[in-house]
Design a protein around this motif. Structure first.
Motif, short mmCIF file in Angstrom:
data_model
loop_
_atom_site.label_atom_id
_atom_site.label_comp_id
_atom_site.label_asym_id
_atom_site.label_seq_id
_atom_site.Cartn_x
_atom_site.Cartn_y
_atom_site.Cartn_z
N PRO A 57 0.28 -0.60 1.08
CA PRO A 57 1.56 -0.34 1.58
C PRO A 57 1.46 0.41 2.89
O PRO A 57 0.50 1.31 3.12
N ALA A 58 2.58 0.36 3.67
CA ALA A 58 2.77 0.90 5.08
C ALA A 58 2.58 2.24 4.98
O ALA A 58 1.95 3.09 5.76
N GLN A 59 3.34 2.77 3.80
CA GLN A 59 3.38 4.49 3.61
C GLN A 59 2.10 5.07 3.28
O GLN A 59 1.70 6.06 3.41
N ARG A 60 0.95 4.04 3.06
CA ARG A 60 -0.27 4.49 2.36
C ARG A 60 -1.52 4.26 3.46
O ARG A 60 -2.56 4.44 3.13
N LEU A 61 -1.07 3.56 4.64
CA LEU A 61 -2.01 3.15 5.29
C LEU A 61 -2.49 4.32 6.35
O LEU A 61 -1.64 4.82 7.13
N THR A 62 -3.70 4.74 6.07
CA THR A 62 -4.43 5.67 6.76
C THR A 62 -5.85 5.11 7.14
O THR A 62 -6.35 4.00 6.51
#
Length: 260
Positions: A175-180
């Protein structure tokens, strides 16, 4: 009647094997997309070695396998993307940037010998689905391959063995919000059990994921990266999308680009 049945079955088997062998070279499964080798694919022209970058006397301490995110290369114009074959439809995901011999410190072996003529077209075609840019193939052979292999065929064969042995994670599933950087590092390790987490260097460009550089020993065994891991786990990243035009500039030439 039984011998006739066996003979017929044998003929079916031989026909299937022959068809499979004929189909394999021209259509292979790239990481995240089916790859068709273009009929008009040609090698890139050799280029003049930048003498200020040549470092033929640096001993090899370990190797890196640089696995890049193709849409980012097409978006930025860096790392020798091929605008016609690689970037026109922007369908490639993870591709191989190159196999890099590294030195023990910040100096690395580069341009160790004259690269000679253009890479043979058969070699370019064989490895297109792994590295879908003739310009990048030519650069990687000149800059890195000459520092450990006698021919482009030997260099790309070693790179292909490592590439084929690597399971490529589905980065678009994160998910984009979890992309690290840490999430990408974890994805590579989860797809390749036993690969050390501290063997995955994450390279970025202005907050965008650029590539994962996987560390291997001189005899190609996974190992921890000796000089850090690049982006820290907590760094938030963006992933360039596939399937949209990314604005790679027309007319990019090797001397105007930056890459490994």
């Amino acid at each position: 009647m039984r011998p006739l049945f066996v003979s017929a079955a044998l003929m079916v088997l031989l026909t299937a094997c022959t068809a499979s062998q004929e189909a394999t070279p021209e259509r292979t499964e790239a990481a995240g997309a089916v790859c068709d080798v273009p009929d008009d694919l040609r090698p890139a022209r050799p280029y003049r070695i930048p003498q200020d970058e040549a470092a033929p006397d640096v001993p090899v301490a370990f190797n890196m396998l640089a696995v890049s995110w193709s849409p980012q290369a097409c978006r930025s114009g860096k790392d020798y993307p091929d605008e016609r074959y690689q970037c026109a439809s922007n369908a490639f995901g993870l591709t191989l940037h190159g196999l890099w011999p590294n030195g023990a410190d910040n100096r690395h072996p580069r341009y160790c010998a004259a690269p000679g003529p253009a890479i043979p077209v058969e070699t370019v075609r064989r490895h297109f689905c792994m590295t879908p840019s003739p310009s990048l193939q030519q650069h990687e052979w000149a800059a890195h391959g000459t520092c450990g292999w006698d021919s482009p065929e030997a260099y790309f064969a070693q790179a292909a063995r490592m590439w084929d042995g690597l399971d490529k994670p589905d980065l678009e599933a994160i998910p984009a919000q979890r992309l690290t950087a840490g999430a990408i590092r974890d994805a590579f390790v989860a797809a390749n059990p036993g690969f050390p987490r501290d063997g995955v260097f994450i390279a970025t460009t202005d907050g965008w994921f650029r590539e994962a550089r996987l560390c291997y020993s001189k005899d190609y065994r996974p190992m921890r990266c000796p000089r850090g891991l690049g982006a820290p786990d907590r760094e938030r990243l963006k992933l360039a999308p596939r399937g949209v035009q990314t604005g790679v500039q027309t007319g990019l030439r090797q001397g105007a680009q930056t890459g490994g």
